[in-house]
Design an enzyme around this catalytic site. Structure first.
Site, PDB file in Angstrom:
ATOM      1  CD  GLU A 188      -2.766   0.898   2.865  1.00  0.00           C
ATOM      2  OE1 GLU A 188      -2.148   0.040   3.744  1.00  0.00           O
ATOM      3  OE2 GLU A 188      -3.624   1.900   2.777  1.00  0.00           O
ATOM      4  CE  LYS A 199       7.938  11.628  35.133  1.00  0.00           C
ATOM      5  NZ  LYS A 199       8.643  10.581  36.459  1.00  0.00           N
ATOM      6  CB  CYS A 223      -4.768  -2.030   3.939  1.00  0.00           C
ATOM      7  SG  CYS A 223      -4.245  -2.407   5.450  1.00  0.00           S
ATOM      8  CE  LYS A 269      -7.294   1.425   3.501  1.00  0.00           C
ATOM      9  NZ  LYS A 269      -5.632   1.975   4.130  1.00  0.00           N
TER      10      LYS A 269
END
Lengths: 546, 546
Positions: free
Chosen positions: B49, B515, B152, B116
């Protein structure tokens, strides 16, 4: 009936909803509804998009208990608020699909639920990650009028307003979580005016307020009558309940009614946005205080002023960390700023620490030339000191990098980029200067020579920013074209900029994605900030040029 | 005709496309097509793809010159490759809309373009940010067969394969950029088998290979016949051209044909994924070398082994930075690992630097107790040293934080988190142990006591991780349920875990988003990594519990 109609009052609840805090947001809704009723005698109170979860809730929308929490919240509102009608927003799951909803509630009952039709999935928005689009129009009778409902993006496309007007709405409530950028207020008004005129329907636009991570919601709610006249506007950057006489909107003409609040000058608007960002990031995350490394330069000076204006001098601490290249002028100016703003001020020289680092590293650096490594070590020592103060006292470190620096990577990772929130992250250097002048018009807190001296990082002897970068007037124009307007390098050259300069700048932007990926967040104030807005791969073989 | 049909050969070009490098990817396509023709005498070569842009191109898809670049690329392919048919993927803009396309090319002509239909916009995927969905089915005659095309996600929903089969496809080429996770290979096969059986159509599944920032594409291309039999499979983690006799698939029965390649043990599979991630991040970003802080602990030991296996010992440098709490055992083991793997090894004590920092900070810390601040300063000194080496030599700093630490924030920002790529970012500590054992079965490079001693950060006297955290067996189970499976705190407690422990852990995960937002990227190997996969607000009032 006509008499009754002319007296209807709508309260715009321009409130700050904390993302994720559903019970807390319900408290706010109930309080606002009570104020609207008791203080203003309003008949309807309208709230921003996703009132109950705040905006954007991001992947909290995927948590399994979301629906239960929202149902409990609605139950509490229905049970508590009975004597005023409401339009509120919340996520709602039905038949396995999640919708971005608005409910019209009256007499303790949900009279109608509207599902957002248009889901923004561009710029900072990811609504298609979470929501399915709705398809039904909602118009329902209320006190002799037909009330229509729509949500934010629905007004940016044609169909929803057209369909709602066609279904007979006498006015449309559009609830929003529309983030601020410099041009947004005017854009919203122009757009809503055009929709109102095209469909000959009044639109009530209510917007959220407050900072949420990198997004700033600026309020600025307004109403437009069927002639496209802005006949009501709430202030920007001010939380509150603002009252509209519905009659003024529904029966208003093109020329009558009060003037809308004037729009602010761009510097004032940006400055308020930055203040909002700092205030809400600090308070919503429950930091008691902030700490800022003052360098004597303009970025840290403006950052300090914003911080003080956001949370008060008693919650702000400034630290000057001089090295051998720090000028006497910088030492004096940093202290003068701190004094003018009344913040705690300390001086921590970094020379002895630097010497120890170089002693440890010299054996590894044998035979290698001096370069920016040594400059980065100075910046990182300062980062360690500020983070030490942060860890020991709980203060948030505010960083001072501006958008020009973030763009070209003129900053040290884990050095001056160490901290939780970057106040000027989306402000080009040229605008930082304008903000400094603007702030000084309110009260003179930034020494004038901080604004007039040539910018320097003072990481090497007699260093000037313009030794390594083009003049900021040029740099910022190139950056704005490339980053904010998606003009290619060749396209920028075609506008008359020097090719070598453009290519160098664009290349710097491209190769510094890795730094930005680890940068602290900061308030987005332009139509293209570095953050959710601009998603580039770090690993990339894209060649600059066309 | 039947004789001709039985001889058709399909080459699966399981190649590594560099994101953004369209000309370079065209070179790869042409080379693969030539190899497929000349070496294997293939009739058709199928590519992953978005072959031309690599995957995911992210906001490069929004650049104005994308279409021009893709058009040039296609022209070059059409002009150059004439004697073999191709299926390749690329973004394509028409009538103002961008589509994720696959073209079937034969004899230097585009015979059909497929758009797609199903655009993934969940987990790590953002395709609705860029693409419009297609609506047309593509089936076209080729050498006596009807060839169908899909892309996909189309195979993960029902309609596209059903429609393509109903349109008469004798086989369907499904081109993919499907990122690796531990369970993915089996998931893909089971799914494609089911689609093939349901629609009685063979499916050829070709996948991309290589690391792209946090995503690892593992190849593992395969083909399934109409009976659901996997009758061809290419290796995982190996770039190459792999040949399929189309007849085997189209005429194959449920029981015949060669065995597919066996799937790997999970440790081997994860280890290969990590090696792929490091190799491609380092090479695609053109780092000549990497540098790693060795502590004598298991995380840095496994990181070092992965790095050496990825790019070779001569490109890896290890630095041990002992402090007063560093044990003799750690010093010995770090040196032993470095020697066993043959990397450059240096020791840089940090004691004198630490003393200078504390000397500078003590006046500011007067009256405040010793806490983790002092530990963080140790970690940050090490970060500054590694970054100094990085800046001076151009080496990439690899960090060593595992998923358990990233989850609960058991790591120091700008300290051990300082670096460009975190090798173990998505690997729980319990899996780090298993990887260490696994790596030693290939050759013994990690001293056994590194694996068997209780984990310690050695930032305080006699410190053990389990002084501040639950045992890793428990911690990792809780984290997996909360982070990877979205089970709420109460849901985890209901499974029999101690409530106080669960609440503490879940709270740590929630409050450490800040973080993680500044953490280096690292290879995603689970179905929920920290990164594109999990998008939580930093500022959040969500209460843990249900």
């Amino acid at each position: 009936m006509v008499t009754r109609m002319t007296q209807l009052k709508v309260a715009f609840a321009q409130i700050d909803c904390l993302v994720g805090d559903i019970p807390g947001n319900v408290d706010k809704v109930i309080e606002a509804a009570e104020t609207a009723k008791t203080k203003y005698n309003a008949d309807l109170v309208i709230f921003p998009e996703l009132t109950l979860t705040g905006y954007p809730p991001e992947d909290l929308l995927l948590r399994a208990s979301l629906q239960v929490r929202v149902e409990k919240a609605l139950e509490r509102i229905l049970y508590t608020v009975k004597d005023i009608a409401l339009v509120i927003g919340f996520p709602w799951r039905e038949q396995g699909k999640l919708f971005n909803c608005a409910a019209f509630i009256d007499g303790g009952e949900i009279k109608a639920k509207y599902r957002k039709k248009c889901l923004p999935n561009y710029q900072v928005f990811d609504e298609k990650r979470y929501f399915e689009p709705g398809s039904d129009t909602v118009v329902l009778p209320w006190r002799g009028f037909n009330l229509g409902v729509s949500i934010c993006e629905d007004v940016w496309e044609e169909e929803p307003i057209a369909a709602t007007a066609a279904a007979g709405a006498d006015f449309i409530v559009n609830i929003n979580a529309s983030p601020y950028d410099i041009a947004k207020l005017q854009q919203r008004r122009t757009l809503v005016q055009s929709r109102a005129v095209t469909n000959s329907v009044p639109i009530l636009y209510v917007n959220m307020i407050g900072g949420q991570d990198e997004l700033i919601f600026d309020g600025g709610s307004f109403a437009v009558n069927r002639h496209g006249r802005v006949c009501f506007s709430a202030p920007q950057f001010e939380e509150g309940i603002f009252l509209l006489e519905l009659n003024d909107v529904i029966h208003g003409e093109g020329q009558e009614t009060a003037e809308p609040a004037p729009t602010m000058a761009v510097e004032a608007s940006i400055y308020k946005a930055l203040v909002t960002g700092v205030r809400d990031y600090v308070n919503k995350n429950r930091f008691k205080s902030v700490v800022i490394g003052l360098s004597g330069g303009i970025d840290s000076a403006v950052t300090l002023a914003v911080a003080v204006d956001a949370i008060g001098a008693d919650r702000v601490r400034a630290v000057m960390m001089p090295f051998r290249y720090t000028s006497q002028m910088s030492l004096e100016d940093a202290e003068a700023e701190a004094k003018a703003l009344g913040v705690q001020y300390e001086v921590v020289p970094i020379e002895p620490i630097y010497d120890q680092f170089m002693g440890a590293l010299n054996p590894l650096f044998a035979g290698l030339d001096r370069d920016t490594t040594e400059e980065n070590i100075q910046a990182r020592i300062r980062g360690v000191i500020l983070m030490g103060i942060s860890n020991k006292t709980g203060a948030l470190v505010l960083t001072t990098g501006n958008k020009s620096e973030m763009a070209v990577g003129y900053a040290t990772l884990y050095g001056d980029m160490a901290g939780g929130y970057d106040v000027l992250k989306d402000v080009f250097k040229t605008m930082v200067f304008r903000l400094a002048w603007y702030r000084n018009t309110l009260s003179p807190v930034i020494p004038e020579r901080v604004i007039t001296r040539p910018p320097s990082a003072e990481l090497a002897p007699d260093q000037k920013d313009e030794d390594s970068l083009p003049p900021y007037e040029i740099l910022d124009e190139i950056l704005s074209l490339y980053v904010e307007h998606d003009v290619s390098a060749d396209g920028i050259v075609a506008k008359g900029f020097d090719k070598e300069t453009v290519y160098r700048v664009v290349r710097l932007v491209d190769i510094n994605e890795y730094k930005r990926r680890q940068a602290p967040i900061g308030a987005r104030i332009t139509m293209r900030g570095f953050g959710r807005d601009r998603r580039y791969p770090i690993t990339s073989g894209w060649k600059l040029g066309e």
